[in-house]
Design a protein around this motif. Sequence first.
Motif, mmCIF file in Angstrom:
data_model
loop_
_atom_site.group_PDB
_atom_site.id
_atom_site.type_symbol
_atom_site.label_atom_id
_atom_site.label_comp_id
_atom_site.label_asym_id
_atom_site.label_seq_id
_atom_site.Cartn_x
_atom_site.Cartn_y
_atom_site.Cartn_z
ATOM 1 N N ALA A 163 32.082 -33.256 -7.196
ATOM 2 C CA ALA A 163 31.792 -31.873 -6.769
ATOM 3 C C ALA A 163 31.686 -31.802 -5.247
ATOM 4 C CB ALA A 163 30.504 -31.381 -7.426
ATOM 5 N N VAL A 164 30.953 -32.751 -4.660
ATOM 6 C CA VAL A 164 30.747 -32.728 -3.199
ATOM 7 C C VAL A 164 32.075 -32.997 -2.476
ATOM 8 C CG1 VAL A 164 29.562 -33.863 -1.269
ATOM 9 C CG2 VAL A 164 28.304 -33.307 -3.337
ATOM 10 N N ILE A 165 32.848 -33.956 -2.979
ATOM 11 C CA ILE A 165 34.148 -34.239 -2.334
ATOM 12 C C ILE A 165 35.057 -33.009 -2.421
ATOM 13 C CG2 ILE A 165 36.282 -35.608 -2.576
ATOM 14 C CD1 ILE A 165 34.485 -38.010 -3.265
ATOM 15 N N LEU A 166 35.057 -32.361 -3.569
ATOM 16 C CA LEU A 166 35.889 -31.163 -3.719
ATOM 17 C C LEU A 166 35.459 -30.045 -2.771
ATOM 18 C CD1 LEU A 166 36.567 -30.915 -7.554
ATOM 19 C CD2 LEU A 166 38.207 -31.373 -5.743
ATOM 20 N N THR A 167 34.146 -29.939 -2.533
ATOM 21 C CA THR A 167 33.685 -28.906 -1.582
ATOM 22 C C THR A 167 34.241 -29.205 -0.185
ATOM 23 O OG1 THR A 167 31.639 -30.061 -1.034
ATOM 24 C CG2 THR A 167 31.530 -28.447 -2.825
ATOM 25 N N THR A 175 38.920 -23.907 6.359
ATOM 26 C CA THR A 175 38.524 -23.746 7.770
ATOM 27 C C THR A 175 39.287 -24.693 8.697
ATOM 28 O OG1 THR A 175 36.709 -25.300 7.499
ATOM 29 C CG2 THR A 175 36.194 -22.982 7.143
ATOM 30 N N GLY A 176 40.116 -25.560 8.138
ATOM 31 C CA GLY A 176 40.862 -26.507 8.968
ATOM 32 C C GLY A 176 40.043 -27.767 9.200
ATOM 33 N N ALA A 177 40.744 -28.865 9.504
ATOM 34 C CA ALA A 177 40.082 -30.168 9.649
ATOM 35 C C ALA A 177 39.098 -30.152 10.829
ATOM 36 C CB ALA A 177 41.124 -31.266 9.831
ATOM 37 N N TRP A 178 39.519 -29.560 11.953
ATOM 38 C CA TRP A 178 38.667 -29.546 13.153
ATOM 39 C C TRP A 178 37.403 -28.693 12.916
ATOM 40 C CZ3 TRP A 178 37.629 -32.120 17.319
ATOM 41 C CH2 TRP A 178 36.941 -31.517 18.371
ATOM 42 N N GLY A 179 37.598 -27.549 12.338
ATOM 43 C CA GLY A 179 36.470 -26.652 12.042
ATOM 44 C C GLY A 179 35.503 -27.310 11.086
ATOM 45 N N HIS A 180 36.050 -28.015 10.076
ATOM 46 C CA HIS A 180 35.199 -28.656 9.084
ATOM 47 C C HIS A 180 34.455 -29.843 9.693
ATOM 48 C CE1 HIS A 180 33.857 -29.297 5.030
ATOM 49 N NE2 HIS A 180 34.131 -30.578 5.151
ATOM 50 N N THR A 287 33.633 -23.142 2.369
ATOM 51 C CA THR A 287 34.850 -22.376 2.651
ATOM 52 C C THR A 287 34.566 -21.164 3.543
ATOM 53 O OG1 THR A 287 34.532 -21.270 0.534
ATOM 54 C CG2 THR A 287 36.138 -23.041 0.588
ATOM 55 N N THR A 288 33.305 -21.063 3.996
ATOM 56 C CA THR A 288 32.971 -20.014 4.959
ATOM 57 C C THR A 288 33.001 -20.657 6.342
ATOM 58 O OG1 THR A 288 31.502 -19.091 3.305
ATOM 59 C CG2 THR A 288 31.265 -18.240 5.543
ATOM 60 N N ALA A 289 33.705 -20.001 7.266
ATOM 61 C CA ALA A 289 33.859 -20.589 8.613
ATOM 62 C C ALA A 289 32.505 -20.858 9.245
ATOM 63 C CB ALA A 289 34.672 -19.647 9.484
ATOM 64 N N HIS A 290 32.382 -22.031 9.903
ATOM 65 C CA HIS A 290 31.122 -22.439 10.508
ATOM 66 C C HIS A 290 30.739 -21.455 11.610
ATOM 67 C CE1 HIS A 290 27.871 -24.997 11.559
ATOM 68 N NE2 HIS A 290 28.364 -25.358 12.726
ATOM 69 N N GLY A 291 29.485 -20.950 11.577
ATOM 70 C CA GLY A 291 29.010 -20.026 12.605
ATOM 71 C C GLY A 291 29.437 -18.595 12.368
ATOM 72 N N GLU A 292 30.079 -18.359 11.211
ATOM 73 C CA GLU A 292 30.534 -17.001 10.889
ATOM 74 C C GLU A 292 29.361 -16.048 10.746
ATOM 75 O OE1 GLU A 292 32.574 -15.750 7.044
ATOM 76 O OE2 GLU A 292 34.240 -16.404 8.285
ATOM 77 N N GLY A 293 28.312 -16.536 10.072
ATOM 78 C CA GLY A 293 27.116 -15.724 9.862
ATOM 79 C C GLY A 293 26.426 -15.397 11.171
ATOM 80 N N GLU A 294 26.338 -16.421 12.063
ATOM 81 C CA GLU A 294 25.658 -16.216 13.348
ATOM 82 C C GLU A 294 26.418 -15.198 14.190
ATOM 83 O OE1 GLU A 294 25.450 -20.139 15.018
ATOM 84 O OE2 GLU A 294 24.615 -20.910 13.154
ATOM 85 N N GLU A 295 27.766 -15.344 14.198
ATOM 86 C CA GLU A 295 28.588 -14.414 14.985
ATOM 87 C C GLU A 295 28.431 -13.002 14.454
ATOM 88 O OE1 GLU A 295 32.504 -16.017 14.722
ATOM 89 O OE2 GLU A 295 31.912 -17.807 15.820
ATOM 90 N N HIS A 296 28.340 -12.915 13.129
ATOM 91 C CA HIS A 296 28.193 -11.621 12.496
ATOM 92 C C HIS A 296 26.874 -10.976 12.916
ATOM 93 C CE1 HIS A 296 29.062 -8.625 9.511
ATOM 94 N NE2 HIS A 296 27.851 -8.766 9.004
ATOM 95 N N GLN A 297 25.820 -11.829 12.948
ATOM 96 C CA GLN A 297 24.507 -11.322 13.350
ATOM 97 C C GLN A 297 24.515 -10.903 14.810
ATOM 98 O OE1 GLN A 297 21.782 -14.436 12.283
ATOM 99 N NE2 GLN A 297 21.189 -13.399 10.397
ATOM 100 N N GLU A 298 25.181 -11.731 15.659
ATOM 101 C CA GLU A 298 25.241 -11.418 17.082
ATOM 102 C C GLU A 298 25.978 -10.102 17.316
ATOM 103 O OE1 GLU A 298 26.884 -14.704 19.197
ATOM 104 O OE2 GLU A 298 25.202 -16.001 18.703
ATOM 105 N N ALA A 299 27.019 -9.886 16.532
ATOM 106 C CA ALA A 299 27.803 -8.651 16.655
ATOM 107 C C ALA A 299 26.958 -7.423 16.371
ATOM 108 C CB ALA A 299 28.991 -8.699 15.702
ATOM 109 N N HIS A 300 25.946 -7.604 15.507
ATOM 110 C CA HIS A 300 25.064 -6.477 15.187
ATOM 111 C C HIS A 300 23.965 -6.338 16.237
ATOM 112 C CE1 HIS A 300 27.099 -6.535 11.360
ATOM 113 N NE2 HIS A 300 26.613 -5.327 11.189
#
Lengths: 300, 165
Positions: A163-167, A175-180, A287-300
């Motif tokens: 399960a963990v390997i599949l995640t 998100t791509g190898a670099w992002g991950h 599968t959610t881009a790293h920092g997506e939540g933070e950027e979303h919060q900053e945008a608000h």
Amino acid sequence: MTTEQQLNTPATEAKTETAQTNQEIKHETTIFAEPIFHLGQFTVTNSLINSWAAALILVIAAAAMTKRITGIPRGIQNYLEIFFEGALNLADSVTGSREKSMKFLPLVLPLFLFILLNNWLGLLPGVGSIGFVESLHGEKVFVPLFRGATADLNTTLALAIMAVILTHIAGVMTTGAWGHLNRFININALLVIPKKIFKNREYTAILVQPINFFVGLIELVGELAKMASLSFRLFGNIFAGEVLLGAMAAIFAYILPLPFIFLEIIVGIIQAMIFSTLTLVFLTIMTTAHGEGEEHQEAH
Amino acid sequence: MDSIISTFHIDYKLMLAQLVNFGIIVGVLWYFVFKPLAAKMTERTKTIEKSLDEARQIADNLKSSEQRHQEAIKAARQEAEKIIGQANALTAAEKQRSVETAKEEVKKVVAAGKKEINKEKEKMLAEVKTQVADLVVSATGKLLEKISDKKIDANLIKETLKEIS
């Protein structure tokens, strides 16, 4: 290995005497799965036999179902669709998107069914009580032929690692190898320090960004914790249930275990649900881009 | 770690076997159940959505058709009212004209009648005068025959004739 076969009631630490030899036969619910036979160098354990049985049941059920799937649902297809639709809606509430749910469900739903069936197969009469007696270190030990597959750490650990390997595979694909990689070894956090200091005049970056880097390393450790928590939670609950049922049967074999069997049926559902839901949650997070939540919060 | 492995009899071969088991289940369930089931459900959802769209379109068409129908009825009613109005106006005018024509005809007939009557009257008067004159002449003659003064008679006749005429 096999010496003599007989029917026995499960009992923890219970000891009986055989008529032939007057030697004690040890009945222990061991923490590991016992070997039953060998295929070459491969040892087949009693939990693996149960796992094969679960797989066989699911394969037969799937093969039988495929002929009944029609455009206009009838009979059992109605129930199957209700179950599938319910699972999809539940997955939607976790992933937040039908597209992701449709991608992950073919993995998560079989995981749920496999664990559930193995949990319940461990409760069937005969599992843990039908077996043979073998001599081990001069002692006669009762070895059950069947054992709930999820009451064996080999099964739960294998499923957890998978399960963990599949995640992680899903994370790299999304998100791509670099992002991950930056999710765990946050090189980006260190690279942006000069920009933040000299261009944006954010002097706190010199403290915050290294912390972000170390948080990534902690997440790396967290991945190992995920495997441990997933595998030991499932194994612990199911094994504890078997020990409990064995103990109750040893006290009074006829009525006393019944409420606990019902309890274990529910525990089986809950544990299968927890394992599969957590896998879905991990898949969604990865599968959610790293920092997506933070950027979303900053945008608000 | 070694103690965990030995305590729980962790064996990578067994783990692989379990994974193979699970892999088979995933493959079989995906191929035999999820794929066809998801396809049928998606197909049905599309069909239902299409049917709903069509039903919505039919309802819209019906509504607009009903609206057009009502508008046509309204226009026809207005046209009919207009035609009836025009017909009424025409009828009234025709009636008036007929009445006037009849009146004129009546006047003409009356006038002609009067003329004829006057003519007849004059004719009759003329005849009466002639007859009266003849009668008078005859009566006077007969009377004068008895008187037998021809000179007086002649004067009398002349005066009488003068008076009559």
